[in-house]
Design a protein around this motif. Structure first.
Motif, PDB file in Angstrom:
ATOM      1  N   ILE A   1       0.858  -1.185   0.000  1.00 37.81           N
ATOM      2  CA  ILE A   1       0.000   0.000   0.000  1.00 37.81           C
ATOM      3  C   ILE A   1       0.893   1.233   0.000  1.00 37.81           C
TER       4      ILE A   1
ATOM      5  N   LEU B   1       0.359   4.945   0.934  1.00 41.50           N
ATOM      6  CA  LEU B   1      -0.632   5.819   1.558  1.00 41.50           C
ATOM      7  C   LEU B   1      -0.616   7.196   0.932  1.00 41.50           C
TER       8      LEU B   1
ATOM      9  N   ASP C   1      -7.659   5.317   1.343  1.00 43.04           N
ATOM     10  CA  ASP C   1      -6.629   4.394   1.842  1.00 43.04           C
ATOM     11  C   ASP C   1      -7.214   3.352   2.780  1.00 43.04           C
TER      12      ASP C   1
END
Length: 137
Positions: free
Chosen positions: A11, A13, A48
């Motif tokens: 991920i 962010l 997110d």
């Protein structure tokens, strides 16, 4: 080899506020091994949040029978890395920065690198401090 762009566990962010920044020197808490760490405060309405939840589900599905021993994802015995800031506020009401946020703590035994908006490495890590806004990988 897996395509890094399609890795459901990675991920990046968006910009969010950081707290408890320990990237210059590792810190130890309650007799644990010292680690570099930072806590990302993620607004509850941020896109997110769903991407983090999807990564958690992917990690769970890949390790359900092994690491998680068949426990359901909703089990209170499984630690959820995406935590609700309301939990912090119940115990520490003065920490208003957690209001309306989830939070994720990132920690490592190796020192992370920090980069500015021009993708130049930040050499003076005092420029990254609790309360500033950052992105995280």
């Amino acid at each position: 080899m897996a395509n890094k762009k399609n890795n459901p566990l990675k991920i990046v962010l968006g910009t969010c506020r950081v707290s408890y920044v320990h990237i210059k020197e590792p810190a130890a808490f309650e007799d644990s091994d010292p680690k570099y760490s930072v806590t990302f405060l993620i607004p509850k309405d941020s896109p997110d949040v769903e991407r983090i939840r999807a990564a958690i589900r992917s990690a769970y599905e890949a390790n359900q029978e092994g690491l998680f021993k068949g426990k359901p994802l909703s089990s209170p015995k499984l630690w959820n890395p995406l935590r609700d800031g309301s939990e912090v506020l119940e115990e520490f009401p003065e920490r208003k920065e957690y209001e309306g946020c989830y939070f994720v703590k990132a920690a490592s035994k190796t020192q992370p690198k920090a980069f500015d908006t021009d993708k130049q490495e930040i050499l003076d890590l005092d420029e990254v401090y609790s309360g500033c806004y950052c992105r995280g990988v």
